[in-house]
Design an enzyme around this catalytic site. Structure first.
Site, PDB file in Angstrom:
ATOM      1  N   TYR A  35      -3.437 -10.728  -3.845  1.00 63.40           N
ATOM      2  CA  TYR A  35      -2.358 -10.084  -4.940  1.00 63.40           C
ATOM      3  C   TYR A  35      -1.159 -10.670  -4.860  1.00 63.40           C
ATOM      4  O   TYR A  35      -0.346 -10.371  -5.635  1.00 63.40           O
ATOM      5  CB  TYR A  35      -2.444  -8.425  -5.208  1.00 63.40           C
ATOM      6  CG  TYR A  35      -2.193  -7.902  -3.761  1.00 63.40           C
ATOM      7  CD1 TYR A  35      -0.888  -7.631  -3.341  1.00 63.40           C
ATOM      8  CD2 TYR A  35      -3.005  -7.682  -2.751  1.00 63.40           C
ATOM      9  CE1 TYR A  35      -0.227  -7.081  -2.372  1.00 63.40           C
ATOM     10  CE2 TYR A  35      -2.630  -7.061  -1.529  1.00 63.40           C
ATOM     11  CZ  TYR A  35      -1.226  -6.758  -1.433  1.00 63.40           C
ATOM     12  OH  TYR A  35      -0.887  -6.005  -0.305  1.00 63.40           O
ATOM     13  N   GLY A  63     -14.527  -9.280   5.868  1.00 64.62           N
ATOM     14  CA  GLY A  63     -14.614  -7.858   5.474  1.00 64.62           C
ATOM     15  C   GLY A  63     -14.612  -7.894   3.956  1.00 64.62           C
ATOM     16  O   GLY A  63     -15.616  -7.038   3.474  1.00 64.62           O
ATOM     17  N   SER A  85       0.791  -1.091   0.221  1.00 65.08           N
ATOM     18  CA  SER A  85      -0.004  -0.113  -0.043  1.00 65.08           C
ATOM     19  C   SER A  85       0.926   1.314  -0.102  1.00 65.08           C
ATOM     20  O   SER A  85       0.594   2.191  -0.618  1.00 65.08           O
ATOM     21  CB  SER A  85      -1.061  -0.066   1.136  1.00 65.08           C
ATOM     22  OG  SER A  85      -1.963  -0.830   0.970  1.00 65.08           O
ATOM     23  N   LYS A 140     -11.473  -3.883  10.000  1.00 64.08           N
ATOM     24  CA  LYS A 140     -12.584  -3.444   9.285  1.00 64.08           C
ATOM     25  C   LYS A 140     -13.853  -3.237   9.897  1.00 64.08           C
ATOM     26  O   LYS A 140     -14.586  -2.142   9.554  1.00 64.08           O
ATOM     27  CB  LYS A 140     -12.570  -3.975   7.915  1.00 64.08           C
ATOM     28  CG  LYS A 140     -11.402  -3.855   7.086  1.00 64.08           C
ATOM     29  CD  LYS A 140     -11.759  -4.548   5.618  1.00 64.08           C
ATOM     30  CE  LYS A 140     -10.532  -4.527   4.778  1.00 64.08           C
ATOM     31  NZ  LYS A 140     -10.822  -5.096   3.311  1.00 64.08           N
ATOM     32  N   ASN A 169     -13.020   0.614   5.293  1.00 65.01           N
ATOM     33  CA  ASN A 169     -11.479   0.220   5.009  1.00 65.01           C
ATOM     34  C   ASN A 169     -11.092   1.569   4.858  1.00 65.01           C
ATOM     35  O   ASN A 169      -9.747   1.765   4.517  1.00 65.01           O
ATOM     36  CB  ASN A 169     -11.387  -0.744   3.767  1.00 65.01           C
ATOM     37  CG  ASN A 169     -11.689   0.036   2.358  1.00 65.01           C
ATOM     38  OD1 ASN A 169     -12.645   0.957   2.417  1.00 65.01           O
ATOM     39  ND2 ASN A 169     -11.006  -0.183   1.493  1.00 65.01           N
ATOM     40  N   THR A 223      -7.157  -2.410   7.194  1.00 67.14           N
ATOM     41  CA  THR A 223      -7.157  -3.814   6.779  1.00 67.14           C
ATOM     42  C   THR A 223      -7.535  -4.853   7.783  1.00 67.14           C
ATOM     43  O   THR A 223      -7.549  -4.273   8.828  1.00 67.14           O
ATOM     44  CB  THR A 223      -5.894  -4.157   5.977  1.00 67.14           C
ATOM     45  OG1 THR A 223      -6.048  -5.405   5.163  1.00 67.14           O
ATOM     46  CG2 THR A 223      -4.567  -4.181   7.021  1.00 67.14           C
ATOM     47  N   GLY A 228     -15.767 -17.396   1.421  1.00 67.14           N
ATOM     48  CA  GLY A 228     -15.511 -16.573   2.594  1.00 67.14           C
ATOM     49  C   GLY A 228     -16.708 -15.437   2.954  1.00 67.14           C
ATOM     50  O   GLY A 228     -17.337 -15.200   2.231  1.00 67.14           O
ATOM     51  N   ALA A 229     -16.523 -15.021   4.454  1.00 69.20           N
ATOM     52  CA  ALA A 229     -17.520 -14.295   4.780  1.00 69.20           C
ATOM     53  C   ALA A 229     -17.068 -13.050   5.781  1.00 69.20           C
ATOM     54  O   ALA A 229     -17.815 -12.523   6.544  1.00 69.20           O
ATOM     55  CB  ALA A 229     -18.570 -15.112   5.584  1.00 69.20           C
TER      56      ALA A 229
END
Length: 366
Positions: A312, A220, A109, A157, A178, A153, A217-218
């Site tokens: 990523y 953020g 980031s 979140k 976020n 992150t 997935g569940a």
């Protein structure tokens, strides 16, 4: 042989140490002047050529050459400290931004936001803020005032929502933020993951309206994806989670009583026969360093036209390799990461940023 007096010898050393301390302070005062010059002339802090020249002439600075290596080590430490001091000085007047999380060693980031600053021709600071959960409250009481904006992150979140004065509509519906913007002493919470995901699908010509989609997935990240799929009128949305009861409970406000949204555990999902248009991995499975893992098998992957991974790093996860080997479209999370960062900057800078900036950053070695 002259009788040595250890006390006197140490007193001599103390006098020399005092002189060295005085000279060190004097040198650092001059270093701050160098920092000011570099700031005025937009020069980098590090000057490797000059550093190498200084270290190379160490042997000429001492009469006893046996001491040259020792002097070289000392000067190297002094130069490292000088660079750190200059960095701090240059950051003093900069507007501060940062990424708040628990473990951020893998994060790119700062590099992305610095590229955005460069593309916008602005000089601002973006840093990593690693905190344990028991430090969050203190940070929002005492340190948040030093930042104009933050990205947030995992795993914070949802946690940081309690510290916001206002939360945007999309973030409130998603149930996670976020991005934080501080303005006039108030904290505003947003979810730019939603817009990052939107831009990523549009860029890759993946259109979900009327199509069947699966979300793995569940957490953020999954919340933002599910919200986007709902808004874009996806035909059926299947949420696959390890803990079904927990997932249903946490996503209740987002999913509501929609008949086109269902839940399934991973074991049952592996046995499922239906094919689909899109499958999105919102779990950390396959993320560096655990690159040999995939949330689903190759057999399941074959059933989906488009596979999108929010991860990523690595750029091609095992999940995406499965899709590629079946000649299906595969997209990693880098575009989403850059797009959500640009969206965050639009909030912080209070200006519209061209899609060209995203394209420019994607060309860089991130």
């Amino acid at each position: 042989m002259e009788k040595l007096d250890l006390q006197k010898i140490r007193e001599e050393i103390d006098i020399i140490d005092k002189e060295l301390a005085h000279l060190f302070e004097k040198r650092m005062d001059i270093v701050l002047k160098v920092a000011e010059y570099k700031k005025q002339n937009n020069l980098p802090v590090k000057d490797k050529t000059r550093e190498e020249k200084i270290l190379a002439k160490c042997e000429t600075l001492v009469e006893n050459r046996e001491y040259a290596e020792g002097l070289k080590k000392i000067l190297r430490d002094i130069m490292d400290f000088s660079c750190d001091l200059q960095e701090k000085e240059l950051k003093k007047d900069k507007i501060k931004f940062g990424l708040l999380g628990k473990k951020l060693g893998h994060s790119i980031s700062p590099k992305i936001h610095k590229e955005i600053f460069r593309n916008l021709n602005i000089d601002e600071d973006y840093s990593l803020i690693e905190l344990d959960e028991n430090q969050i409250e203190s940070f929002f009481k005492n340190e948040i005032k030093n930042y104009r904006g933050l990205n947030v992150t995992i795993p914070y979140k949802i946690k940081v929502m309690e510290f916001m004065d206002e939360i945007s509509k999309e973030a409130r519906e998603i149930g996670a933020i976020n991005t934080i913007f501080q303005k006039n002493g108030k904290l505003y919470g947003y979810n730019t993951d939603y817009f990052g995901f939107k831009r990523m699908l549009e860029e890759n010509k993946i259109f979900v309206s009327g199509k069947n989609s699966v979300v793995l997935g569940a957490g953020g990240g999954a919340r933002a994806v599910i919200k986007y799929l709902i808004d874009e009128n996806a035909k059926n949305i299947l949420i696959v989670a390890r803990n079904l009861e927990k997932a249903k409970k946490e996503l209740k406000d987002l999913v509501k009583d929609r008949k086109n949204i269902s839940f399934m555990d991973f074991e049952s999902f592996e046995k499922r026969e239906e094919e689909g248009y899109l499958i999105v991995n919102c779990t950390p499975v396959g993320m560096y360093p655990n690159i040999d893992s995939s949330p689903i098998s190759k057999e399941v992957s074959k059933k989906y036209e488009n596979s999108v991974d929010l991860i990523y790093n690595p750029s091609e996860t095992k999940f995406l390799k499965y899709a590629k080997s079946s000649e299906k479209k595969s997209v990693n999370g880098l575009y989403m990461l850059v797009a959500q960062a640009v969206e965050a900057e639009e909030i912080w800078q209070e200006r519209k940023i061209s899609n060209e900036v995203i394209k420019n950053i994607m060309k860089e070695e991130l």
